[in-house]
Structures are given as structure tokens and as C-alpha cells.
Design an enzyme around this catalytic site. Structure first.
Site, PDB file in Angstrom:
ATOM      1  N   GLU A   1      -3.082   0.018  -5.365  1.00  0.00           N
ATOM      2  CA  GLU A   1      -2.118  -0.827  -4.646  1.00  0.00           C
ATOM      3  C   GLU A   1      -1.142  -1.437  -5.636  1.00  0.00           C
ATOM      4  O   GLU A   1      -1.445  -1.587  -6.833  1.00  0.00           O
ATOM      5  CB  GLU A   1      -2.827  -1.952  -3.867  1.00  0.00           C
ATOM      6  CG  GLU A   1      -3.643  -1.473  -2.693  1.00  0.00           C
ATOM      7  CD  GLU A   1      -4.132  -2.614  -1.796  1.00  0.00           C
ATOM      8  OE1 GLU A   1      -3.591  -3.736  -1.918  1.00  0.00           O
ATOM      9  OE2 GLU A   1      -5.048  -2.379  -0.996  1.00  0.00           O
TER      10      GLU A   1
ATOM     11  N   ASP B   1      -3.336  -2.940  -8.597  1.00  0.00           N
ATOM     12  CA  ASP B   1      -4.784  -2.776  -8.509  1.00  0.00           C
ATOM     13  C   ASP B   1      -5.149  -1.389  -9.016  1.00  0.00           C
ATOM     14  O   ASP B   1      -4.555  -0.383  -8.592  1.00  0.00           O
ATOM     15  CB  ASP B   1      -5.265  -2.965  -7.071  1.00  0.00           C
ATOM     16  CG  ASP B   1      -5.112  -4.399  -6.591  1.00  0.00           C
ATOM     17  OD1 ASP B   1      -4.980  -5.293  -7.451  1.00  0.00           O
ATOM     18  OD2 ASP B   1      -5.123  -4.620  -5.372  1.00  0.00           O
TER      19      ASP B   1
ATOM     20  N   ASN C   1       0.963  -4.920  -5.589  1.00  0.00           N
ATOM     21  CA  ASN C   1       1.129  -6.175  -4.860  1.00  0.00           C
ATOM     22  C   ASN C   1       2.385  -6.900  -5.329  1.00  0.00           C
ATOM     23  O   ASN C   1       2.490  -7.286  -6.489  1.00  0.00           O
ATOM     24  CB  ASN C   1      -0.107  -7.051  -5.069  1.00  0.00           C
ATOM     25  CG  ASN C   1      -1.362  -6.380  -4.530  1.00  0.00           C
ATOM     26  OD1 ASN C   1      -1.659  -6.468  -3.348  1.00  0.00           O
ATOM     27  ND2 ASN C   1      -2.088  -5.684  -5.402  1.00  0.00           N
TER      28      ASN C   1
ATOM     29  N   LYS D   1      -7.606   2.034   5.491  1.00  0.00           N
ATOM     30  CA  LYS D   1      -7.145   0.644   5.500  1.00  0.00           C
ATOM     31  C   LYS D   1      -5.775   0.521   6.160  1.00  0.00           C
ATOM     32  O   LYS D   1      -4.960   1.439   6.129  1.00  0.00           O
ATOM     33  CB  LYS D   1      -7.085   0.073   4.079  1.00  0.00           C
ATOM     34  CG  LYS D   1      -6.328   0.914   3.064  1.00  0.00           C
ATOM     35  CD  LYS D   1      -6.540   0.342   1.661  1.00  0.00           C
ATOM     36  CE  LYS D   1      -5.911   1.229   0.583  1.00  0.00           C
ATOM     37  NZ  LYS D   1      -6.154   0.695  -0.775  1.00  0.00           N
TER      38      LYS D   1
ATOM     39  N   LYS E   1       0.833  -1.203   0.000  1.00  0.00           N
ATOM     40  CA  LYS E   1       0.000   0.000   0.000  1.00  0.00           C
ATOM     41  C   LYS E   1       0.872   1.260   0.000  1.00  0.00           C
ATOM     42  O   LYS E   1       0.664   2.172  -0.795  1.00  0.00           O
ATOM     43  CB  LYS E   1      -0.954  -0.033   1.187  1.00  0.00           C
ATOM     44  CG  LYS E   1      -1.974  -1.175   1.061  1.00  0.00           C
ATOM     45  CD  LYS E   1      -2.892  -1.261   2.237  1.00  0.00           C
ATOM     46  CE  LYS E   1      -3.945  -2.349   2.012  1.00  0.00           C
ATOM     47  NZ  LYS E   1      -3.374  -3.698   1.842  1.00  0.00           N
TER      48      LYS E   1
ATOM     49  N   ARG F   1     -12.516  -7.419 -10.348  1.00  0.00           N
ATOM     50  CA  ARG F   1     -13.203  -8.047  -9.216  1.00  0.00           C
ATOM     51  C   ARG F   1     -14.337  -7.122  -8.788  1.00  0.00           C
ATOM     52  O   ARG F   1     -14.092  -6.056  -8.218  1.00  0.00           O
ATOM     53  CB  ARG F   1     -12.195  -8.314  -8.103  1.00  0.00           C
ATOM     54  CG  ARG F   1     -11.123  -9.316  -8.542  1.00  0.00           C
ATOM     55  CD  ARG F   1      -9.853  -9.208  -7.769  1.00  0.00           C
ATOM     56  NE  ARG F   1      -9.225  -7.909  -7.927  1.00  0.00           N
ATOM     57  CZ  ARG F   1      -8.165  -7.507  -7.221  1.00  0.00           C
ATOM     58  NH1 ARG F   1      -7.621  -8.315  -6.337  1.00  0.00           N
ATOM     59  NH2 ARG F   1      -7.652  -6.301  -7.425  1.00  0.00           N
TER      60      ARG F   1
ATOM     61  N   ARG G   1      -7.302  -6.099 -11.332  1.00  0.00           N
ATOM     62  CA  ARG G   1      -5.956  -6.648 -11.094  1.00  0.00           C
ATOM     63  C   ARG G   1      -5.241  -6.775 -12.439  1.00  0.00           C
ATOM     64  O   ARG G   1      -5.645  -7.539 -13.310  1.00  0.00           O
ATOM     65  CB  ARG G   1      -6.057  -8.001 -10.407  1.00  0.00           C
ATOM     66  CG  ARG G   1      -4.752  -8.810 -10.351  1.00  0.00           C
ATOM     67  CD  ARG G   1      -3.597  -8.099  -9.654  1.00  0.00           C
ATOM     68  NE  ARG G   1      -3.915  -7.665  -8.309  1.00  0.00           N
ATOM     69  CZ  ARG G   1      -3.804  -8.453  -7.238  1.00  0.00           C
ATOM     70  NH1 ARG G   1      -3.415  -9.708  -7.381  1.00  0.00           N
ATOM     71  NH2 ARG G   1      -4.094  -7.974  -6.043  1.00  0.00           N
TER      72      ARG G   1
ATOM     73  N   ARG H   1     -15.854  -3.485  -1.280  1.00  0.00           N
ATOM     74  CA  ARG H   1     -14.546  -4.130  -1.378  1.00  0.00           C
ATOM     75  C   ARG H   1     -14.510  -5.044  -2.598  1.00  0.00           C
ATOM     76  O   ARG H   1     -15.311  -5.966  -2.715  1.00  0.00           O
ATOM     77  CB  ARG H   1     -14.242  -4.944  -0.115  1.00  0.00           C
ATOM     78  CG  ARG H   1     -14.117  -4.110   1.140  1.00  0.00           C
ATOM     79  CD  ARG H   1     -13.906  -4.971   2.349  1.00  0.00           C
ATOM     80  NE  ARG H   1     -15.044  -5.855   2.598  1.00  0.00           N
ATOM     81  CZ  ARG H   1     -15.040  -6.855   3.483  1.00  0.00           C
ATOM     82  NH1 ARG H   1     -13.948  -7.092   4.201  1.00  0.00           N
ATOM     83  NH2 ARG H   1     -16.107  -7.600   3.651  1.00  0.00           N
TER      84      ARG H   1
END
Length: 332
Positions: free
Chosen positions: A293, A285, A295, A172, A137, A237, A222, A245
Site C-alpha cells: 500500500e 507498507d 498511504n 480488501k 491501495k 507491525r 511502515r 492483519r
């Protein structure tokens, strides 16, 4: 023959139809590489060298591909594992760090062991130091021009000020995963103070606040980046009804789509910088037009995209790794 090791969670805990690590293991096996697995607890350092108890693993033929993995019968094993052997990490050409979060001190200690392997000439994917440096993050702050407005702080006043300014905000934890501990705070939400107190543990832990991006209803996208190059399809998603979320673990539905022009722009902006850090397999993301984000620890979604578009993303990664190894050998 290349010897490759995967630092992973227990084999029996992996989901054979969805796990990206299994796709990578299958791609390595398809190239006749010698595949081993290592559990983090079995890493150790002795008198200047890093070692591990590893197991040689062979995926059974029917389970090496995404489509055939759907046919697994009750109680059938998708792999055969040999007895443990004690070996130096430098005996492997490549080590893939694929341990799922949480990113805790045990994870960090494992990266110290992998540092030693890198010093001894083994390629580690992703680079151990970058795994420590690039919080999934906070690393987004390095690309603030691509991200929504955001703030990182443990001070409640700063986090409240951000909410006053933007009115609709997502808070978050910096070490959260799978949609856990993510809260959307709308204007005049009476729970704002308690959420900030809880997430920061009464101002003792920094957290992130991002302006809410309403395009989340169209999916948290993603995008996979392999050795700096974005895969041309992504997994959107889409949150279930009543949710904000976009995480599969939180019940979101997955939909594979081509990258938009903006998705590609973001990925191509990040690509060279990721490569310089030794981050060869990354999942970013994107919500709407914004990076949210980056990852790097154990990105997923290979299986879903492969299956929908008949791709071989893990194979693409293995080819990039092999190319890097040949370059290293040529230099040496």
C-alpha cells in the site's frame, strides 16, 4: 513568521502520545511558526476564493515532545486554542491536510477547497489533486513490479479466478483503513463466495485481491518517506496470535527496525515519483519484499519511530517544506 494551518479531526479526539499530526504541529511551533487548525466543516468557497474558520493553537511546552507527552495527567490539556477567526486560505503559507479517512465525498469536497488555496499560492501538503488521484491501495498498481500479484475488479468471476491461480489470497476494500474489511482466503475456503459478494456489494464495487505474503508474520512494515527520502528506520507491525492483519488498530505490536536493503530499494524507487505528484509525506507498507500500500491521506507512525530512535521526523518534514517555500519565493 510563517502561517501554517492543519486541516484535522477535532483536537480533543487526537491521541497526544501517538498522533503524527501533533508531532508536526509541535515541529512547526518549535520553528516559531504561527500554527492554526481548521476543521473540514469550516472550509468554504465564496466568490472565487476559499476561506475557513480557523483557530490559532499553541501546544503547551510539556506536550510538544514525544517523551514528555507520556507524563500527561488526568484532565490536563496539551494545547491552548484561541477563538475562531474567518480568513482566506491564501493567508496561510502552508496547509497540511491531515484529516483521517474515511476518504469519502466530504473529504473530496475539502480537497476542492484546497485546490483553490493552491491556485492562490499556498503550498498544500499533500497536494490536493494527488490526494484524490492516488487511492492508497489502487495507487500501488502503478508500481506493479514492486508489489505481489494482484487484481482489482468488481466481477466475482475474475476475483475467483485469481484465487484459483494463487490459492492463498487477501481481499480488501479499496477505501478500507486500519485493517477493516480485510479477509484472507486460503485454498478451498468455503467462505470465498460470500466474502466476494459482501466486499463487492454483489459486484457493484471494485475491490483488490493480492496474493498472500507469508512474511506478514514478521511484520507489516511502515516506511515513512519525507520529500522523496526514506526515513532510515521503520515500524514493523507484527500481527497478534491468530491474526494476519498487521495493523495497530487490529492489535498488532509495533517494533522499530532499520530499513533492509529491499525496503530502501522500494522507497527510493517511489521517492522521485511521489515528489513529482506533490506527495511530501507518505507512508508505504511493505510485507517481506513486496510493496502492498501507499498511504498518502494521513500517514502515521512518526511518534513511535521518533521515540525509539530519538529522531525528529516531523522536523525533517518542516525543514523540507521551508526549503520548498524559499524556492517558490526565489522563482517568483
Amino acid at each position: 513568521m510563517l502561517r501554517v494551518a492543519f486541516v484535522i479531526d477535532p483536537l480533543d479526539a487526537l491521541n497526544v502520545t501517538k498522533d503524527s499530526t501533533i508531532a508536526m504541529m509541535g515541529a512547526a511551533q518549535a520553528r516559531d511558526w504561527d500554527v492554526h487548525v481548521v476543521y473540514p466543516k469550516n472550509l468554504c468557497w465564496i466568490q472565487g476564493d476559499a476561506y475557513a474558520y480557523s483557530q490559532r493553537v499553541c501546544l503547551t511546552a510539556a506536550f510538544a515532545s514525544t517523551l514528555e507527552a507520556e507524563l500527561i495527567g488526568e484532565g490536563e490539556l496539551w494545547y491552548r486554542a484561541e477563538s475562531e477567526e474567518f480568513t482566506a486560505l491564501s493567508a496561510f503559507n502552508v496547509i497540511f491536510m491531515r484529516k483521517d479517512p474515511p476518504f469519502d465525498m466530504n473529504y473530496i469536497y475539502a480537497t476542492y477547497m484546497l485546490d483553490q488555496a493552491e491556485r492562490d499560492g499556498t503550498l498544500v501538503v499533500n497536494n490536493a489533486q494527488s490526494l484524490r488521484d492516488c487511492n492508497e491501495k489502487f495507487y500501488t498498481t502503478e508500481f506493479a513490479e514492486l508489489a505481489p500479484p494482484m487484481v482489482v475488479s468488481q466481477r466475482a468471476d475474475k476475483l475467483r479466478e485469481f484465487h484459483i491461480e494463487h490459492r492463498d489470497v487477501v481481499y480488501k476494500k479499496l477505501d478500507g483503513m486500519g485493517g477493516t474489511s480485510i479477509f484472507r482466503m486460503r485454498e478451498d475456503d468455503p467462505n470465498l463466495n460470500v466474502v466476494i459478494e459482501t466486499l463487492t456489494d454483489n459486484e457493484s464495487i471494485p475491490i483488490m485481491a493480492q496474493k498472500f505474503v507469508p512474511e506478514i508474520e514478521d511484520g507489516d512494515k511502515r516506511v515513512l518517506i519525507v520529500d522523496g527520502e526514506p526515513v532510515p528506520y521503520l515500524l514493523a507491525r507484527i500481527p497478534k496470535k491468530g491474526e494476519t492483519r498487521g495493523n495497530l488498530a487490529a492489535g498488532a505490536a509495533g517494533e522499530v527496525r532499520p530499513l533492509s536493503t529491499r525496503d530502501r530499494e522500494i522507497a527510493e524507487e517511489l521517492g522521485p515519483k511521489l515528489v513529482r505528484r506533490g506527495l511530501l509525506f507518505v507512508g508505504i507498507d511493505v510485507i517481506g519484499d513486496y510493496l502492498t500500500e501507499i498511504n498518502v491521506t494521513c500517514p502515521t507512525c512518526i511518534r513511535e519511530i521518533d521515540k525509539a530512535r530519538e529522531l525528529d521526523i516531523a522536523g525533517q518534514l518542516m525543514d523540507s517544506v521551508h526549503k520548498r517555500l524559499r524556492t517558490i519565493e526565489a522563482v517568483e
